[in-house]
Design an enzyme around this catalytic site. Sequence first.
Site, short mmCIF file in Angstrom:
data_model
loop_
_atom_site.label_atom_id
_atom_site.label_comp_id
_atom_site.label_asym_id
_atom_site.label_seq_id
_atom_site.Cartn_x
_atom_site.Cartn_y
_atom_site.Cartn_z
CE1 TYR A 103 -4.09 0.90 -0.91
CE2 TYR A 103 -3.65 2.66 0.65
CZ TYR A 103 -4.39 2.14 -0.39
OH TYR A 103 -5.43 2.86 -0.92
NE ARG A 156 -7.52 11.53 -4.00
CZ ARG A 156 -7.91 10.96 -2.87
NH1 ARG A 156 -8.80 11.51 -2.13
NH2 ARG A 156 -7.41 9.79 -2.48
CE LYS A 174 -7.42 1.98 1.51
NZ LYS A 174 -8.01 3.28 1.75
CD GLU A 245 -9.89 3.81 -0.99
OE1 GLU A 245 -10.72 3.34 -0.19
OE2 GLU A 245 -8.96 4.55 -0.64
CG ASP A 246 -7.84 6.82 -3.93
OD1 ASP A 246 -8.19 7.31 -2.84
OD2 ASP A 246 -6.70 6.40 -4.15
CG ASP A 268 -11.03 4.06 3.65
OD1 ASP A 268 -11.43 3.88 4.82
OD2 ASP A 268 -9.83 4.11 3.35
CG ASP A 269 -10.72 8.21 -0.49
OD1 ASP A 269 -9.61 7.75 -0.22
OD2 ASP A 269 -11.40 7.83 -1.47
CG ASN A 408 -0.76 9.10 2.07
OD1 ASN A 408 0.13 9.04 2.88
ND2 ASN A 408 -2.02 8.79 2.34
#
Length: 564
Positions: A103, A156, A174, A245-246, A268-269, A408
Amino acid sequence: MKPKINHSGLALPVKGVDWLHNPIFNKGTAFTDAEREVLGLRGLLPPHVHTMDEQVMRVMANFRSKSSDLERYVQMVSLQDRNETLFYRVVTQYLEEMLPIIYTPTVGKACQEYGYIFRRSRGFYISSEDRGRMAQILRNWPVPDVRVIVVTDGERILGLGDLGAYGMGIPVGKLSLYTACAGINPLQCLPITIDVGTENETLLKDPLYTGLRQKRLRGAEYDALIEEFVAAVEAVFPGVLIQFEDFGNHNAFRLLERYRTRTCTFNDDIQGTGAVALAGVLSSLRLSGGNLADQRVLFFGAGEAGLGIADQIAAVLEAEGLPLAEARQRCWFVDSKGLIVAGRDQLTANKLPYAHAHAPCADLLSAVKAIKPTMLIGVSGQGRTFTKEIVQTLAQYSPRPLVFALSNPTSKAECTAEEAYTWTDGRAVFASGSPFAPVTLAGKTHVPGQGNNVYIFPGVGLGVVATGARRVTDAMFIRAARTLASLVRENELAEGRVYPALTRIHEVSLAIAVAVAEEIYAAKLATVPRPADLAAHVKSHMFQPEYPDYCPHGIPQMNLAGVR
Ligand code: NAD
């Protein structure tokens, strides 16, 4: 006790060589003599039977001999493609060493290079060309009993922007963490990338790019595609948990609002990050002895992460008795246009609750001077933006200033651990998104926290799967955050850690899953009747990375129908 053979409806291999080429069933050189005999493997393997521990030793020797993290990533993905059980044994046993590879930060590099390191397809792709037949296509997935989906549209990826179909590294990574940290059965996990195109010109021109050559689908067409996707997933895998996610933040908030009350889903973000940062904030108060209501929190970056964290801080304060509007007054935001204040132009609906009456401030330093925060949280994706002057100004307002540089990968962190500790003479309580090594200052070693979402989402997912929850609520994340903060031991706090050591992740994930399950039963959202011993019930859902015995007593156990 040896685990039962769990094939979750997968067809069993037929010929000997198929056992070796199927990563679910493969044991490599650990196939026993009896198994080699009855499964038709004689001659297909070198004669010596290795133990799993010896195989782990081989993997780790190879891993440590590689010259770059990207090579280590490729090695681990290849292992996952060959032998999943061994992959999970290694990742579980050496989690601290593996996490930065499978990850963040290495997965970011892997996504950027996806077309170059691509060897074998992993996960499931749905593209805008599949409109009208998504349910039919989803049935191509070989395992019918899917419980957790992580899906991205690649817009993203971490702090790296639009990587289109290359984003697949994220759902794959993930879901590996769901298994490695909380023991979600890997066969019940499905990574999905929805390819709607990309705005990334470099990728569109790259002959090795793996995605559609088109600009992103937007507007009503995009929404219809996601609507069909959610409906198809619910039809093919009823009750499945869908983790978004993202996604780009203009879609992430909208989609969360649209689907959170209709299906079992979370982002999750927004929510996972909210909970992990809230836990760090709550543990830091154990260090400083302060109250949450007395803090002034300044966020640098007002996107999914920042707003997700602020919403959870405000929810906790509201639960403690503050009116919501007053609770939100504790959180302030600086975005790319300066301090968010009432009356500023073009504020999105999510930012409006945090647009307080105040004079404008053009940059972070002037905002720090004006707001006098006790906590500074970086979620901007802009590396090295917490300067010495900013951090030292912050340090005037609190004996233990909180500095979270959460962006990150490592290059995007707003400052390093060493900078935060050095500039504050060791007073800062520091955490980051990507890992930093401990720092020794005047003889004292400070251990930076890694505010990694991995502390939260696997445990939440396990709680959801074990109870068959129909929805995922903010209350579950707050419960998870409180549990996580309570698990930090005194000796860990004394080193400056605001999160438990990662070596405790199984214990942490199980405790979070049980707390989340309690919340699910209290909210009457479970579809599984409440068991007498909830902790034992949750634990029974945890996959153990051990090889099954295909031939107990030398007899082939080939009739596996219904075994789970
Ligand atoms: P996002 O795109 O939704 O939000 C980014 C925000 O930063 C936007 O509000 C944008 O206006 C602001 N911004 C951009 N440039 C800026 C500048 N120069 N000055 C001030 N603000 C600026 O992204 P996100 O999902 O909120 O993620 C942001 C970062 O947080 C990423 O790097 C991500 O990797 C990181 N993150 C970390 C964790 C974690 O540590 N657990 C979790 C989630 C996200």
